[in-house]
Design a protein around this motif. Structure first.
Motif, PDB file in Angstrom:
ATOM      1  N   CYS A 252       0.812  -1.227   0.000  1.00 50.07           N
ATOM      2  CA  CYS A 252       0.000   0.000   0.000  1.00 50.07           C
ATOM      3  C   CYS A 252       0.845   1.277   0.000  1.00 50.07           C
ATOM      4  O   CYS A 252       0.295   2.372  -0.075  1.00 50.07           O
ATOM      5  CB  CYS A 252      -0.967   0.004   1.177  1.00 50.07           C
ATOM      6  N   GLY A 253       2.159   1.157   0.065  1.00 49.23           N
ATOM      7  CA  GLY A 253       3.004   2.339   0.122  1.00 49.23           C
ATOM      8  C   GLY A 253       3.396   2.900  -1.229  1.00 49.23           C
ATOM      9  O   GLY A 253       3.107   2.338  -2.282  1.00 49.23           O
ATOM     10  N   PHE A 254       4.046   4.056  -1.201  1.00 54.68           N
ATOM     11  CA  PHE A 254       4.641   4.719  -2.360  1.00 54.68           C
ATOM     12  C   PHE A 254       3.630   4.957  -3.488  1.00 54.68           C
ATOM     13  O   PHE A 254       3.796   4.496  -4.612  1.00 54.68           O
ATOM     14  CB  PHE A 254       5.872   3.952  -2.834  1.00 54.68           C
ATOM     15  N   GLY A 255       2.584   5.683  -3.118  1.00 51.63           N
ATOM     16  CA  GLY A 255       1.625   6.169  -4.105  1.00 51.63           C
ATOM     17  C   GLY A 255       0.366   5.358  -4.226  1.00 51.63           C
ATOM     18  O   GLY A 255      -0.672   5.878  -4.656  1.00 51.63           O
ATOM     19  N   GLY A 258      -2.531   6.847  -2.610  1.00 49.39           N
ATOM     20  CA  GLY A 258      -2.692   8.272  -2.849  1.00 49.39           C
ATOM     21  C   GLY A 258      -1.853   9.145  -1.939  1.00 49.39           C
ATOM     22  O   GLY A 258      -2.080  10.355  -1.850  1.00 49.39           O
ATOM     23  N   GLY A 259      -0.882   8.562  -1.258  1.00 45.61           N
ATOM     24  CA  GLY A 259       0.095   9.286  -0.455  1.00 45.61           C
ATOM     25  C   GLY A 259       1.422   8.573  -0.581  1.00 45.61           C
ATOM     26  O   GLY A 259       1.488   7.448  -1.095  1.00 45.61           O
ATOM     27  N   TRP A 260       2.496   9.203  -0.117  1.00 50.02           N
ATOM     28  CA  TRP A 260       3.769   8.480  -0.160  1.00 50.02           C
ATOM     29  C   TRP A 260       3.675   7.194   0.646  1.00 50.02           C
ATOM     30  O   TRP A 260       4.202   6.153   0.258  1.00 50.02           O
ATOM     31  CB  TRP A 260       4.906   9.362   0.353  1.00 50.02           C
ATOM     32  N   MET A 333       8.547  10.270  -9.521  1.00 47.79           N
ATOM     33  CA  MET A 333       7.211  10.365  -8.929  1.00 47.79           C
ATOM     34  C   MET A 333       6.968  11.748  -8.350  1.00 47.79           C
ATOM     35  O   MET A 333       5.869  12.308  -8.471  1.00 47.79           O
ATOM     36  CB  MET A 333       7.035   9.285  -7.866  1.00 47.79           C
ATOM     37  N   ALA A 334       8.008  12.345  -7.740  1.00 45.96           N
ATOM     38  CA  ALA A 334       7.870  13.700  -7.194  1.00 45.96           C
ATOM     39  C   ALA A 334       7.788  14.739  -8.310  1.00 45.96           C
ATOM     40  O   ALA A 334       6.911  15.616  -8.302  1.00 45.96           O
ATOM     41  CB  ALA A 334       9.044  14.006  -6.266  1.00 45.96           C
ATOM     42  N   ASP A 335       8.686  14.635  -9.281  1.00 44.22           N
ATOM     43  CA  ASP A 335       8.754  15.633 -10.347  1.00 44.22           C
ATOM     44  C   ASP A 335       7.503  15.644 -11.215  1.00 44.22           C
ATOM     45  O   ASP A 335       7.071  16.701 -11.696  1.00 44.22           O
ATOM     46  CB  ASP A 335       9.979  15.382 -11.240  1.00 44.22           C
ATOM     47  N   GLU A 336       6.909  14.480 -11.409  1.00 46.87           N
ATOM     48  CA  GLU A 336       5.773  14.353 -12.326  1.00 46.87           C
ATOM     49  C   GLU A 336       4.424  14.340 -11.613  1.00 46.87           C
ATOM     50  O   GLU A 336       3.386  14.155 -12.257  1.00 46.87           O
ATOM     51  CB  GLU A 336       5.940  13.082 -13.171  1.00 46.87           C
ATOM     52  N   GLY A 337       4.418  14.510 -10.294  1.00 49.05           N
ATOM     53  CA  GLY A 337       3.150  14.540  -9.559  1.00 49.05           C
ATOM     54  C   GLY A 337       2.394  13.232  -9.598  1.00 49.05           C
ATOM     55  O   GLY A 337       1.153  13.216  -9.601  1.00 49.05           O
ATOM     56  N   ILE A 338       3.122  12.108  -9.602  1.00 48.85           N
ATOM     57  CA  ILE A 338       2.486  10.809  -9.788  1.00 48.85           C
ATOM     58  C   ILE A 338       1.665  10.401  -8.565  1.00 48.85           C
ATOM     59  O   ILE A 338       0.578   9.816  -8.693  1.00 48.85           O
ATOM     60  CB  ILE A 338       3.555   9.753 -10.144  1.00 48.85           C
ATOM     61  N   VAL A 339       2.132  10.714  -7.365  1.00 47.85           N
ATOM     62  CA  VAL A 339       1.366  10.385  -6.160  1.00 47.85           C
ATOM     63  C   VAL A 339       0.079  11.204  -6.120  1.00 47.85           C
ATOM     64  O   VAL A 339      -0.997  10.688  -5.796  1.00 47.85           O
ATOM     65  CB  VAL A 339       2.216  10.605  -4.901  1.00 47.85           C
ATOM     66  N   ALA A 340       0.184  12.483  -6.457  1.00 49.10           N
ATOM     67  CA  ALA A 340      -1.011  13.328  -6.502  1.00 49.10           C
ATOM     68  C   ALA A 340      -1.987  12.830  -7.558  1.00 49.10           C
ATOM     69  O   ALA A 340      -3.214  12.886  -7.376  1.00 49.10           O
ATOM     70  CB  ALA A 340      -0.613  14.776  -6.779  1.00 49.10           C
TER      71      ALA A 340
END
Length: 445
Positions: A252-255, A258-260, A333-340
């Motif tokens: 369930c982690g890393f996106g 819907g959260g880190w 993932m941070a640069d591309e807003g993948i988690v968001a």
């Protein structure tokens, strides 16, 4: 890429001749042959394309063949392909730094493993050594891996042929749709499940319990988003009895939620973030491009081993290629807003779409989920909630594949778990496929 059907035939023949598959009776297997993938899609050697709404084993969070991750692995091969874990290497330091930045200020170190199962093994070891206690409590509806203690901590059927590890006991976690506690609401389910857990703690001997391990959101067991107050209640019980709380965030982690981390995503929803003592991870940290996992450790546990040897280690702990893949994945993932994107897709597109399907098809008894982590509880009778028969599940799976969607099922549940990079258009396409597939099997239910 150029596709040759003969390569597909050869891949199948070699597999059936020489490969021993996991969790399977070998004789009846007919494995699907995959030639390649990109983003949320995979294809075979005949050119058939499939939306991958399984994310393989719910791990390809960043999608297939993300260029930032493949480039990071390629670049590391030119620098250092392997080194013993006793040595420091830059890739490992950077990977640990990236993970800790996302876990929050309460954590200070990362112990790297080869995957999620041995992450849990080492978390249990840390908890036992830190507390001087022996017993590990976990839920019956859980999966923690297929190594010695991890599979015994697992609650489902896979534990039973493998019960060789000592010091484990189980309890029932919340599952309001199929409650063990005769509850009539999620809130009541939470209260009664916590009462049950405290009775188990006392009955098993609180002074001998080293840790409680929970999948923050149980995955294989049905994507069971905990009801309001449950995680906070478990945290309070652990504090009361001096027990280490381990959140297994392998799936369930890393996106995915819907959260880190899922505990952070759930905190955003409930307004209170429940922080564990130890976090285990794998899968989504680099989307499985290179095998890796680990344990995220707070200062108070790390410091216990400043002058005491930690009796655990792996030849490939912190393997440079795996570490580079983590840095590449988390930066992208941070640069591309993948988690968001995963959070938005779940809230605005996938969740509403699945609930609309449930209104239309009686075989969908309940829709559960968050982010890109959803399950449909399939029933033969909405009133009795009798699970959909396996023969009908098989027909549904075959129909989904014929329509170009790669699904993943567990018991009577269809898990809807696309990569975190999935687009609105791909979700719309998948929902249309689900709709057609459910319509085709409704007469069989």
């Amino acid at each position: 890429m150029d596709l040759n059907p003969e390569d597909g035939t050869l891949a199948y023949e070699l597999d059936r001749a020489h490969v021993f598959h996991s969790w399977s009776a070998q004789g009846a297997l007919k494995p699907m042959v995959i030639a390649g993938g990109l983003g949320s899609t995979v294809w075979d050697f005949d050119g058939n394309r499939y939306l991958d709404f399984s994310s393989q084993l719910i791990n390809v969070n960043i999608g297939h063949q993300h260029p930032a991750v493949t480039a990071a692995i390629r670049a590391q091969t030119e620098v250092l392909t392997t080194i013993a874990p006793a040595a420091a290497n830059l890739a490992r330091g950077r990977a640990a730094q990236r993970i800790l930045e996302r876990a929050g200020h309460g954590f200070s170190k990362v112990f790297f493993t080869n995957g999620g199962a041995d992450a849990n093994e080492n978390a249990f070891r840390m908890a036992r050594l830190y507390t001087g206690r022996d017993k590990i409590l976990s839920t019956y509806r859980s999966y923690h891996g297929n190594t010695g203690a991890a599979v015994v901590a697992t609650g489902d059927w896979r534990r039973m042929p493998n019960e060789y590890a000592r010091g484990h006991a189980h309890f029932f976690g919340p599952y309001a749709y199929r409650s063990e506690f005769w509850s009539s609401s999620p809130e009541e389910e939470s209260v009664r499940a916590l009462h049950h857990l405290e009775r188990v703690i006392v009955s098993e001997g609180a002074s001998g319990i080293a840790a409680i391990v929970l999948e923050t959101i149980p995955g294989t067991a049905g994507i069971l988003v905990p009801p309001p107050g449950y995680l906070a209640g478990v945290r309070a019980l652990c504090d009361r009895y001096g027990i280490i709380l381990i959140f297994d965030e392998v799936m369930c982690g890393f996106g995915r939620a819907g959260g880190w981390f899922a505990f952070q995503a759930l905190g955003d929803v409930e307004g209170e973030t429940v922080v564990p003592d130890l976090i285990t991870f794998a899968k989504g940290v680099n989307s499985g491009y290179v095998p890796v996992g680990g344990v995220i450790i707070p200062p108070y546990i790390a410091e216990a081993f400043e002058d005491t040897v930690f009796p655990g280690g792996l030849t490939y702990s912190g393997h440079p290629l795996a570490m580079a893949s983590i840095v590449g994945a988390l930066d992208a993932m941070a640069d591309e807003g993948i988690v968001a994107n995963a959070e938005r897709i779940g809230r605005d597109v996938l969740g509403p779409g699945l609930r609309a399907l449930a209104e239309k098809h009686d075989v969908i008894g309940e829709v559960r989920g968050i982010g890109v982590f959803w399950a449909l509880d399939l029933v033969a009778d909405p009133a009795t909630r009798e699970p959909l028969p396996q023969a009908t599940i098989g027909a549904l799976k075959a129909k989904l594949l014929s329509l170009g969607l790669l699904p993943i099922f567990a018991d009577n549940r269809l898990h809807v778990v696309p990569p975190c990079v999935v687009t609105d258009a791909e979700v719309a396409q998948a929902l249309a496929i689900y709709d057609e597939a459910f319509a085709s099997i409704s007469v069989l239910a």
